[in-house]
Motif scaffolding. Structure first.
Motif, PDB file in Angstrom:
ATOM      1  N   ARG A  92      -1.832   2.878 -11.988  1.00 12.78           N
ATOM      2  CA  ARG A  92      -1.892   2.677 -10.534  1.00 12.78           C
ATOM      3  C   ARG A  92      -1.166   3.841  -9.885  1.00 12.78           C
ATOM      4  O   ARG A  92       0.023   4.056 -10.185  1.00 12.78           O
ATOM      5  CB  ARG A  92      -1.211   1.367 -10.149  1.00 12.78           C
ATOM      6  CG  ARG A  92      -1.998   0.175 -10.624  1.00 12.78           C
ATOM      7  CD  ARG A  92      -1.226  -1.094 -10.389  1.00 12.78           C
ATOM      8  NE  ARG A  92      -2.149  -2.171 -10.069  1.00 12.78           N
ATOM      9  CZ  ARG A  92      -1.795  -3.385  -9.692  1.00 12.78           C
ATOM     10  NH1 ARG A  92      -0.536  -3.685  -9.554  1.00 12.78           N
ATOM     11  NH2 ARG A  92      -2.684  -4.298  -9.422  1.00 12.78           N
ATOM     12  N   GLU A  95      -1.474   8.718   1.345  1.00 10.38           N
ATOM     13  CA  GLU A  95      -0.978   9.810   2.195  1.00 10.38           C
ATOM     14  C   GLU A  95      -0.279  10.890   1.371  1.00 10.38           C
ATOM     15  O   GLU A  95      -0.410  12.078   1.640  1.00 10.38           O
ATOM     16  CB  GLU A  95      -0.046   9.238   3.269  1.00 10.38           C
ATOM     17  CG  GLU A  95      -0.809   8.395   4.283  1.00 10.38           C
ATOM     18  CD  GLU A  95       0.100   7.695   5.275  1.00 10.38           C
ATOM     19  OE1 GLU A  95       0.908   6.855   4.830  1.00 10.38           O
ATOM     20  OE2 GLU A  95       0.027   7.992   6.468  1.00 10.38           O
ATOM     21  N   GLU A 114      -2.528  -0.208   6.501  1.00 13.07           N
ATOM     22  CA  GLU A 114      -1.309  -0.442   7.285  1.00 13.07           C
ATOM     23  C   GLU A 114      -1.525  -1.408   8.450  1.00 13.07           C
ATOM     24  O   GLU A 114      -0.622  -2.167   8.808  1.00 13.07           O
ATOM     25  CB  GLU A 114      -0.758   0.878   7.830  1.00 13.07           C
ATOM     26  CG  GLU A 114      -0.072   1.755   6.779  1.00 13.07           C
ATOM     27  CD  GLU A 114      -1.043   2.673   6.054  1.00 13.07           C
ATOM     28  OE1 GLU A 114      -2.259   2.413   6.099  1.00 13.07           O
ATOM     29  OE2 GLU A 114      -0.591   3.651   5.435  1.00 13.07           O
ATOM     30  N   LYS A 134       5.339 -18.558  -7.065  1.00  7.57           N
ATOM     31  CA  LYS A 134       6.552 -18.799  -7.860  1.00  7.57           C
ATOM     32  C   LYS A 134       7.055 -20.220  -7.594  1.00  7.57           C
ATOM     33  O   LYS A 134       7.638 -20.496  -6.546  1.00  7.57           O
ATOM     34  CB  LYS A 134       7.625 -17.768  -7.484  1.00  7.57           C
ATOM     35  CG  LYS A 134       7.175 -16.357  -7.876  1.00  7.57           C
ATOM     36  CD  LYS A 134       8.014 -15.272  -7.269  1.00  7.57           C
ATOM     37  CE  LYS A 134       7.426 -13.913  -7.598  1.00  7.57           C
ATOM     38  NZ  LYS A 134       6.773 -13.232  -6.509  1.00  7.57           N
TER      39      LYS A 134
HETATM   40  C1  LIG Z   1       4.019   4.834   5.919  1.00  8.83           C
HETATM   41  C2  LIG Z   1       2.857   4.160   5.289  1.00  8.83           C
HETATM   42  O1  LIG Z   1       1.689   4.590   5.941  1.00  8.83           O
HETATM   43  C3  LIG Z   1       3.019   2.700   5.411  1.00  8.83           C
HETATM   44  C4  LIG Z   1       2.598   2.007   4.179  1.00  8.83           C
HETATM   45  O2  LIG Z   1       2.283   2.548   3.152  1.00  8.83           O
HETATM   46  S1  LIG Z   1       2.625   0.343   4.319  1.00  8.83           S
HETATM   47  C5  LIG Z   1       2.037  -0.216   2.777  1.00  8.83           C
HETATM   48  C6  LIG Z   1       0.561  -0.053   2.660  1.00  8.83           C
HETATM   49  N1  LIG Z   1       0.130  -0.688   1.432  1.00  8.83           N
HETATM   50  C7  LIG Z   1      -0.345  -1.933   1.431  1.00  8.83           C
HETATM   51  O3  LIG Z   1      -0.510  -2.591   2.438  1.00  8.83           O
HETATM   52  C8  LIG Z   1      -0.696  -2.481   0.061  1.00  8.83           C
HETATM   53  C9  LIG Z   1       0.001  -3.807  -0.128  1.00  8.83           C
HETATM   54  N2  LIG Z   1      -0.227  -4.328  -1.454  1.00  8.83           N
HETATM   55  C10 LIG Z   1      -1.402  -4.873  -1.825  1.00  8.83           C
HETATM   56  O4  LIG Z   1      -2.376  -4.944  -1.104  1.00  8.83           O
HETATM   57  C11 LIG Z   1      -1.476  -5.451  -3.202  1.00  8.83           C
HETATM   58  O5  LIG Z   1      -0.161  -5.808  -3.587  1.00  8.83           O
HETATM   59  C12 LIG Z   1      -2.041  -4.463  -4.261  1.00  8.83           C
HETATM   60  C13 LIG Z   1      -3.542  -4.258  -3.997  1.00  8.83           C
HETATM   61  C14 LIG Z   1      -1.306  -3.147  -4.230  1.00  8.83           C
HETATM   62  C15 LIG Z   1      -1.844  -5.086  -5.683  1.00  8.83           C
HETATM   63  O6  LIG Z   1      -2.374  -6.389  -5.703  1.00  8.83           O
HETATM   64  P1  LIG Z   1      -2.101  -7.366  -6.957  1.00  8.83           P
HETATM   65  O7  LIG Z   1      -2.355  -6.639  -8.212  1.00  8.83           O
HETATM   66  O8  LIG Z   1      -2.879  -8.626  -6.673  1.00  8.83           O
HETATM   67  O9  LIG Z   1      -0.555  -7.667  -6.962  1.00  8.83           O
HETATM   68  P2  LIG Z   1       0.334  -8.426  -5.857  1.00  8.83           P
HETATM   69  O10 LIG Z   1       0.695  -9.782  -6.385  1.00  8.83           O
HETATM   70  O11 LIG Z   1      -0.253  -8.335  -4.506  1.00  8.83           O
HETATM   71  O12 LIG Z   1       1.642  -7.494  -5.863  1.00  8.83           O
HETATM   72  C16 LIG Z   1       2.458  -7.413  -7.028  1.00  8.83           C
HETATM   73  C17 LIG Z   1       3.891  -7.256  -6.579  1.00  8.83           C
HETATM   74  O13 LIG Z   1       4.023  -5.984  -5.938  1.00  8.83           O
HETATM   75  C18 LIG Z   1       4.602  -6.130  -4.657  1.00  8.83           C
HETATM   76  N3  LIG Z   1       4.022  -5.128  -3.771  1.00  8.83           N
HETATM   77  C19 LIG Z   1       2.719  -4.791  -3.647  1.00  8.83           C
HETATM   78  N4  LIG Z   1       2.576  -3.786  -2.768  1.00  8.83           N
HETATM   79  C20 LIG Z   1       3.819  -3.496  -2.315  1.00  8.83           C
HETATM   80  C21 LIG Z   1       4.345  -2.544  -1.407  1.00  8.83           C
HETATM   81  N5  LIG Z   1       3.570  -1.672  -0.776  1.00  8.83           N
HETATM   82  N6  LIG Z   1       5.666  -2.544  -1.202  1.00  8.83           N
HETATM   83  C22 LIG Z   1       6.478  -3.398  -1.853  1.00  8.83           C
HETATM   84  N7  LIG Z   1       6.056  -4.303  -2.735  1.00  8.83           N
HETATM   85  C23 LIG Z   1       4.728  -4.349  -2.961  1.00  8.83           C
HETATM   86  C24 LIG Z   1       4.228  -7.557  -4.232  1.00  8.83           C
HETATM   87  O14 LIG Z   1       5.115  -8.042  -3.264  1.00  8.83           O
HETATM   88  C25 LIG Z   1       4.328  -8.301  -5.545  1.00  8.83           C
HETATM   89  O15 LIG Z   1       5.701  -8.536  -5.773  1.00  8.83           O
HETATM   90  P3  LIG Z   1       6.191  -9.843  -6.575  1.00  8.83           P
HETATM   91  O16 LIG Z   1       5.589  -9.724  -7.950  1.00  8.83           O
HETATM   92  O17 LIG Z   1       7.677  -9.752  -6.549  1.00  8.83           O
HETATM   93  O18 LIG Z   1       5.656 -11.015  -5.811  1.00  8.83           O
END
Ligand SMILES: C[C@H](O)CC(=O)SCCNC(=O)CCNC(=O)[C@H](O)C(C)(C)COP(=O)(O)OP(=O)(O)OC[C@H]1O[C@@H](n2cnc3c(N)ncnc32)[C@H](O)[C@@H]1OP(=O)(O)O
Length: 623
Positions: free
Chosen positions: A59, A114, A134, A192
């Motif tokens: 990933r 990004e 986002e 959980k």
């Molecule tokens: C400045 C920038 O432009 C701003 C940003 O980047 S904001 C962030 C943008 N990214 C996102 O919105 C992606 C958010 N994450 C997701 O959609 C999904 O987690 C994923 C597609 C990456 C993976 O999905 P999946 O495999 O089903 O796992 P999922 O259960 O969702 O996540 C696994 C763990 O990672 C954590 N996690 C996932 N993405 C995260 C992130 N961006 N930050 C922190 N923790 C995150 C989850 O909280 C979860 O934690 P836990 O096991 O303690 O509950």
């Protein structure tokens, strides 16, 4: 790997910068600092000619660490937000004197994409998920994605980069961002469950299921199961009902195909997993039964006695009841450890919530199995305790009743709907009643007034509607007129029925309609919901307050950007809610009486979401 970012240089002069921050390589501040540090090192070292950036474990990166947003929301400290857009993406990566390539696999989302866009080139494995999600968190891409993404398709890099940056910072502090970030973590927290998911149990495979009842709910549930490769025996009482149920399932799948969310091949495969039955002869082979017949206690009890006899001993015995106490459903069996609630929300093949109800006797294994089925059929399973109407319908029973009370106080019914829709619900309570059908409202009303005696408002409006030949959407005539191809229109001819209801309930102070602002209307509908949510928390029906939030978002379509009912209430302020309810209790009676939990929290200034006991493993919990 001890450090979260490493640099390995090969004989070929390629320096590989690896991001390692499981599970999704989120870009936490130390990770971002590590990327910068390794770039600086790579620039300095003569043996590095070019750089490849990769994410460990297949990933690339799930984006900026959302927990930073949470921290900022709690502390208001924007200094916690690192300067990435210019300092790292532009100055360090983009302007680096040595070429760098992002080697992307699995996913590159948000800040992850990004960072990749800051590199001089990108290469991705097939099927990689790329995106800037986002907005779903209430912010915009903050590491320059808004500029680089268009630039990669031809638009020049804009001077506005810094201004955007400012907008990103402003957005982080909005309530919408707070609500969406809360909902993001709430959705993940529900998986959980103390003493279920943390005791080393392994989910058993559920390959074959039986669904009893091919009505709206049963056919929707069967659709969801076969769509996810679980074979289903659909049981009905006669061939006419069975045929209707089978057709409904085919139509559900066809609807998904028409909307482009399912291919024709997958639909055919799903239908090949479906079998109709008029008796229990196939039940000896199933791993799970979901009963979805009408809300009739003796009928459900006799079905459970029967399935206990015919199903294998490991088979999960689930009911889709939305209100009836599970102990009553399973009263005539000796298999209480396998009895569980699988409460789907209509339409069951579309709505994302699966409310899993357990009694004191339901085994942890059965709960874990059902949670696993829920995830397999792409639902969010929320485990709740056993009480009348469970967590979501119970919390929301005052929603419709509050709206009915307002109508009896002389407030225009369509105005109530408009106010609630502008808050962000997809439709108001009256339109919802039209769409859901009045049968549900009539069936649950008595149950609520018995179970929640002293705090219900018993309006005759639905009975009057039915007596006047109105059945809501079902016959095109409810509070609204439903015509094919056009949006529901308020029906002015409903007014005499409303007047009759006002006359019968006779609750207007001094016999005169009350005058309320839109804000008051909103609060008089939603604060009683908050009040009931408090009782649900107090009784330990949910493991944590955020479980109720996510259940309301997914089950009631409560706006996700408001973070859920409890989160929203804490933003509004428990004390203000308490005082408002107290005032209305004096004016309009017990329906508004504040709960003990709300009163206590309001007086002590404690947020509603805060656990009463030190841990979520509240010994009083009904779970
Ligand atoms: C400045 C920038 O432009 C701003 C940003 O980047 S904001 C962030 C943008 N990214 C996102 O919105 C992606 C958010 N994450 C997701 O959609 C999904 O987690 C994923 C597609 C990456 C993976 O999905 P999946 O495999 O089903 O796992 P999922 O259960 O969702 O996540 C696994 C763990 O990672 C954590 N996690 C996932 N993405 C995260 C992130 N961006 N930050 C922190 N923790 C995150 C989850 O909280 C979860 O934690 P836990 O096991 O303690 O509950």
């Amino acid at each position: 790997m001890a450090s979260k970012v490493s640099l390995d240089v090969g004989d070929d002069g390629v320096g590989v910068i690896r991001i390692f921050n499981p599970p999704v390589n989120a870009l936490a501040p130390p990770v971002l600092a590590g990327i910068k540090e390794k770039y600086v090192e790579a620039m300095r070292r003569d043996d590095v000619k070019a750089i490849v950036v990769i994410g460990e474990n297949g990933r690339f990166s799930g984006g900026f660490d959302v927990r930073v947003f949470e921290h900022i929301h709690k502390t208001g400290d924007m200094n916690y937000l690192p300067e990435v857009s210019v300092d790292i993406v532009v100055n360090t990566i983009e302007d680096a004197k040595k070429p760098s390539v992002a080697a992307i696999s699995g996913l590159a989302l948000g800040g992850g994409l990004e960072i990749a866009m800051g590199c001089h080139a990108r290469i991705a494995t097939p099927g990689t998920q790329l995106g800037q999600p986002e907005l779903t968190l209430g912010v915009i891409p903050g590491f320059g994605g808004t500029q680089r993404l268009p630039r990669l398709v031809g638009l020049p890099k804009a001077i506005q980069m810094m201004l955007e940056r400012r907008l990103f910072n402003d957005l982080i502090l909005t309530n919408s961002c707070k609500g969406l970030v809360h909902a993001f973590f709430a959705e993940r927290a529900v998986s959980k469950i103390p003493n279920v998911t943390d005791v080393g149990l392994k989910p058993r495979p559920i390959r074959r299921a039986a669904v009893i009842g091919g009505g709206l709910m049963g056919s929707g549930i069967a659709t969801a199961l076969i769509r996810s490769d679980i074979s289903v025996v659909l049981k009905e009482v006669n061939s006419a009902y069975l045929e209707k149920g089978m057709k409904a399932i085919a139509a559900n799948l066809q609807g998904l195909v028409n909307r482009g969310s399912l291919t024709k091949e997958k639909m055919d495969k799903a239908l090949s997993l479906l079998k109709g039955a008029l008796d229990f002869s196939e039940f000896g082979k199933v791993d799970m039964v979901i009963e979805a017949v009408i809300e009739n206690v003796p009928l459900k009890q006799s079905i459970f006695s029967e399935i206990e006899k015919v199903c294998p001993p490991h088979c999960i015995l689930a009911t889709n009841t939305s209100t009836i106490d599970l102990n009553i459903v399973g009263e005539k069996t000796s298999s209480q450890d396998r009895i569980v609630g699988a409460h789907f929300f209509s339409p069951a093949h579309v709505m994302p919530l699966l409310e899993i109800i357990r009694t004191e006797k339901t085994s942890a294994q059965v709960i874990l199995d059902l949670m696993t089925v829920g995830k397999a059929i792409k639902k969010v399973p929320v485990v709740v305790g056993n009480c009348t109407a469970f967590a979501v319908n119970r919390t929301f029973f005052p929603y419709t009743q509050g709206a009915l009370l307002l109508v009896s106080l002389g407030v225009d019914l369509f105005r109530v709907d408009r106010v609630i829709s502008s808050f962000g619900m997809p439709m108001g309570p009256f339109q919802l009643q039209d769409v859901a059908g009045y049968g549900v409202a009539v069936a649950v009303r008595k149950m609520f007034s018995t179970a929640f005696s002293g705090r219900t408002f018993d309006s005759p409006l639905v009975d009057l509607m039915v007596a006047n030949g109105r059945q809501g959407k079902a016959n095109g005539k409810g509070y609204y007129i439903f015509e094919k191809g056009s949006k529901p229109k308020p029906d002015p001819s409903v007014q005499p029925i409303i007047q009759e209801c006002i006359r019968l309930t006779n609750v207007m102070p001094g016999g005169k309609p009350v005058t309320l602002s839109d804000q008051e209307i909103l609060e008089m509908v939603l604060f009683p919901v908050v009040n009931e949510a408090c009782r649900v928390l107090d009784e330990g029906v949910v493991v944590r307050a955020s479980d109720l939030d996510i259940a309301c978002i997914l089950g009631m379509s409560f706006p996700s950007y408001r973070g859920g009912i409890v989160f929203w209430a804490d933003l509004v302020g428990p004390q203000y809610i308490y005082e408002s309810l107290k005032k209305w209790e004096q004016a309009y009676g017990g329906f508004f009486k504040p709960s003990r939990y709300l009163e206590e929290r309001a007086n002590k200034g404690i947020p509603l979401a805060q656990s009463v006991l030190p841990s979520a493993q509240d010994p009083r919990a009904r779970l």
